[in-house]
Design a protein around this motif. Structure first.
Motif, PDB file in Angstrom:
ATOM      1  N   UNK A  29      12.290   5.529   3.825  1.00 40.00           N
ATOM      2  CA  UNK A  29      11.382   4.643   3.145  1.00 40.00           C
ATOM      3  C   UNK A  29      10.135   5.283   2.975  1.00 40.00           C
ATOM      4  N   UNK A  30       9.566   5.860   4.046  1.00 42.83           N
ATOM      5  CA  UNK A  30       8.212   6.424   3.850  1.00 42.83           C
ATOM      6  C   UNK A  30       8.170   7.603   3.316  1.00 42.83           C
ATOM      7  N   UNK A  31       9.227   8.626   3.333  1.00 41.99           N
ATOM      8  CA  UNK A  31       9.447   9.623   2.644  1.00 41.99           C
ATOM      9  C   UNK A  31       9.347   9.321   1.206  1.00 41.99           C
ATOM     10  N   UNK A  32      10.317   8.382   0.696  1.00 41.81           N
ATOM     11  CA  UNK A  32      10.650   8.038  -0.679  1.00 41.81           C
ATOM     12  C   UNK A  32       9.177   7.416  -1.314  1.00 41.81           C
ATOM     13  N   UNK A  33       8.722   6.585  -0.684  1.00 46.97           N
ATOM     14  CA  UNK A  33       7.554   5.842  -0.991  1.00 46.97           C
ATOM     15  C   UNK A  33       6.242   6.213  -0.891  1.00 46.97           C
ATOM     16  N   UNK A  34       5.956   7.046  -0.056  1.00 44.59           N
ATOM     17  CA  UNK A  34       4.726   7.708   0.071  1.00 44.59           C
ATOM     18  C   UNK A  34       4.327   9.158  -0.017  1.00 44.59           C
ATOM     19  N   UNK A  35       3.553   9.317  -1.152  1.00 42.99           N
ATOM     20  CA  UNK A  35       3.328  10.561  -1.610  1.00 42.99           C
ATOM     21  C   UNK A  35       2.855  11.466  -0.713  1.00 42.99           C
ATOM     22  N   UNK A  36       1.608  11.161   0.148  1.00 44.53           N
ATOM     23  CA  UNK A  36       1.095  11.665   1.268  1.00 44.53           C
ATOM     24  C   UNK A  36       1.999  12.427   2.307  1.00 44.53           C
ATOM     25  N   UNK A  37       3.111  11.423   2.389  1.00 43.66           N
ATOM     26  CA  UNK A  37       4.339  11.956   3.545  1.00 43.66           C
ATOM     27  C   UNK A  37       4.734  13.020   2.871  1.00 43.66           C
ATOM     28  N   UNK A  38       5.169  13.065   1.720  1.00 41.72           N
ATOM     29  CA  UNK A  38       5.980  14.256   1.206  1.00 41.72           C
ATOM     30  C   UNK A  38       4.890  15.422   1.316  1.00 41.72           C
ATOM     31  N   UNK A  39       3.625  15.342   0.813  1.00 42.60           N
ATOM     32  CA  UNK A  39       2.601  16.425   1.065  1.00 42.60           C
ATOM     33  C   UNK A  39       2.709  16.968   2.464  1.00 42.60           C
ATOM     34  N   UNK A  75       0.679   9.519   9.840  1.00 36.70           N
ATOM     35  CA  UNK A  75       1.058   8.928   8.471  1.00 36.70           C
ATOM     36  C   UNK A  75       1.940   7.765   8.324  1.00 36.70           C
ATOM     37  N   UNK A  76       2.989   7.590   9.373  1.00 37.64           N
ATOM     38  CA  UNK A  76       3.720   6.735   9.275  1.00 37.64           C
ATOM     39  C   UNK A  76       3.096   5.288   9.802  1.00 37.64           C
ATOM     40  N   UNK A  77       2.491   5.369  10.881  1.00 38.17           N
ATOM     41  CA  UNK A  77       1.905   4.273  11.240  1.00 38.17           C
ATOM     42  C   UNK A  77       0.799   3.955  10.203  1.00 38.17           C
ATOM     43  N   UNK A  78      -0.052   4.569   9.721  1.00 41.29           N
ATOM     44  CA  UNK A  78      -0.950   4.376   8.740  1.00 41.29           C
ATOM     45  C   UNK A  78      -0.249   3.511   7.430  1.00 41.29           C
ATOM     46  N   UNK A  79       1.125   3.858   7.092  1.00 45.34           N
ATOM     47  CA  UNK A  79       1.705   3.299   6.097  1.00 45.34           C
ATOM     48  C   UNK A  79       2.101   1.978   6.610  1.00 45.34           C
ATOM     49  N   UNK A  80       2.510   1.947   7.760  1.00 42.12           N
ATOM     50  CA  UNK A  80       2.939   0.689   8.393  1.00 42.12           C
ATOM     51  C   UNK A  80       1.939  -0.492   8.202  1.00 42.12           C
ATOM     52  N   UNK A  81       0.529  -0.012   8.793  1.00 41.20           N
ATOM     53  CA  UNK A  81      -0.545  -0.693   8.769  1.00 41.20           C
ATOM     54  C   UNK A  81      -0.794  -1.236   7.186  1.00 41.20           C
ATOM     55  N   UNK A  82      -0.805  -0.304   6.322  1.00 42.76           N
ATOM     56  CA  UNK A  82      -1.103  -0.521   5.117  1.00 42.76           C
ATOM     57  C   UNK A  82      -0.001  -1.923   4.480  1.00 42.76           C
ATOM     58  N   UNK A  83       1.267  -1.613   4.885  1.00 46.81           N
ATOM     59  CA  UNK A  83       2.437  -2.442   4.465  1.00 46.81           C
ATOM     60  C   UNK A  83       2.113  -4.100   5.240  1.00 46.81           C
ATOM     61  N   UNK A  84       1.567  -3.776   6.464  1.00 50.57           N
ATOM     62  CA  UNK A  84       1.194  -5.234   7.056  1.00 50.57           C
ATOM     63  C   UNK A  84      -0.055  -5.889   6.499  1.00 50.57           C
ATOM     64  N   UNK A  85      -0.909  -5.236   6.324  1.00 50.53           N
ATOM     65  CA  UNK A  85      -2.158  -5.613   5.591  1.00 50.53           C
ATOM     66  C   UNK A  85      -1.814  -6.449   4.227  1.00 50.53           C
ATOM     67  N   UNK A  86      -0.967  -5.635   3.574  1.00 46.16           N
ATOM     68  CA  UNK A  86      -0.722  -6.014   2.268  1.00 46.16           C
ATOM     69  C   UNK A  86       0.299  -7.427   2.324  1.00 46.16           C
ATOM     70  N   UNK A  87       0.938  -7.482   3.396  1.00 50.44           N
ATOM     71  CA  UNK A  87       1.843  -8.633   3.598  1.00 50.44           C
ATOM     72  C   UNK A  87       0.876  -9.905   3.942  1.00 50.44           C
ATOM     73  N   UNK A  88       0.014  -9.597   4.906  1.00 47.07           N
ATOM     74  CA  UNK A  88      -0.916 -10.672   5.101  1.00 47.07           C
ATOM     75  C   UNK A  88      -1.985 -11.328   4.364  1.00 47.07           C
ATOM     76  N   UNK A  89      -2.230 -10.162   3.522  1.00 49.95           N
ATOM     77  CA  UNK A  89      -3.430 -10.648   2.554  1.00 49.95           C
ATOM     78  C   UNK A  89      -2.855 -10.770   1.187  1.00 49.95           C
ATOM     79  N   UNK A  90      -1.661 -10.583   0.966  1.00 46.18           N
ATOM     80  CA  UNK A  90      -0.914 -10.625  -0.087  1.00 46.18           C
ATOM     81  C   UNK A  90      -1.626  -9.914  -1.365  1.00 46.18           C
ATOM     82  N   UNK A  91      -2.124  -8.690  -1.051  1.00 47.94           N
ATOM     83  CA  UNK A  91      -3.055  -7.821  -1.830  1.00 47.94           C
ATOM     84  C   UNK A  91      -4.406  -8.397  -2.348  1.00 47.94           C
ATOM     85  N   UNK A  92      -5.030  -9.424  -1.597  1.00 44.61           N
ATOM     86  CA  UNK A  92      -6.237 -10.108  -2.208  1.00 44.61           C
ATOM     87  C   UNK A  92      -7.074  -9.505  -1.215  1.00 44.61           C
TER      88      UNK A  92
END
Ligand SMILES: Nc1ncnc2c1ncn2[C@@H]1O[C@H](COP(=O)(O)OP(=O)(O)OP(=O)(O)O)[C@@H](O)[C@H]1O
Length: 134
Positions: A29-39, A75-92
């Protein structure tokens, strides 16, 4: 209750193999969804190819692989934090969400600086030797 593996599981994994499948799915998932991971993967692979070309030593390999894995893990931990934050804030917008995401991005930056430093210590003398012959 026994669930099929593609059900919406929220219970604990039943065996090591099931845990492994989920962990591999996380990597995919992280490879497919995160451009930075692919870099990072591209740069890491390039450094490994350069390592073979330059015949680096056993200890240089250890430092190089450590640095590459550290960046990928950050990068994986960063992505997990981003997803968690988006989940909690619902992107507000929330100032604490910004703090978490910015600090987490800082973690990746720090690991990337470390990898750059390791790469320079290993490869710069070899490149200078090839170019200037001393
Ligand atoms: N819910 C939020 N509240 C406040 N600020 C946010 C929020 N979501 C994102 N931001 C800000 O926007 C920036 C980009 O967030 P985003 O989740 O898009 O990261 P990204 O572009 O995927 O980051 P990276 O380049 O590290 O993968 C964050 O670093 C943060 O400063």
């Amino acid at each position: 209750m026994i669930m099929a593996w593609n059900d919406k599981q929220t219970e604990k994994n039943r065996c090591f193999f099931q845990s492994l499948i989920h962990a591999l799915r996380g990597l995919k998932t992280v490879v497919e969804e995160e451009r930075n991971m692919r870099y990072h993967l591209f740069l890491g692979t390039s450094a490994i190819v350069l390592g073979f070309i330059c015949h680096i030593s056993k200890y240089e390999w250890l430092w190089l692989v450590c640095a590459i894995v550290l960046v990928l893990m950050a990068e994986m931990a960063n992505t997990a934090f981003e997803v968690l934050v988006d989940l909690v804030t619902n992107k507000t917008y929330h100032p604490l969400a910004k703090k978490i995401k910015d600090m987490s991005a800082g973690m990746v930056l720090l690991s990337a600086f470390f990898a750059l430093f390791v790469g320079m210590v290993i490869f710069l003398p070899k490149i200078i030797h090839v170019w200037f012959g001393n």
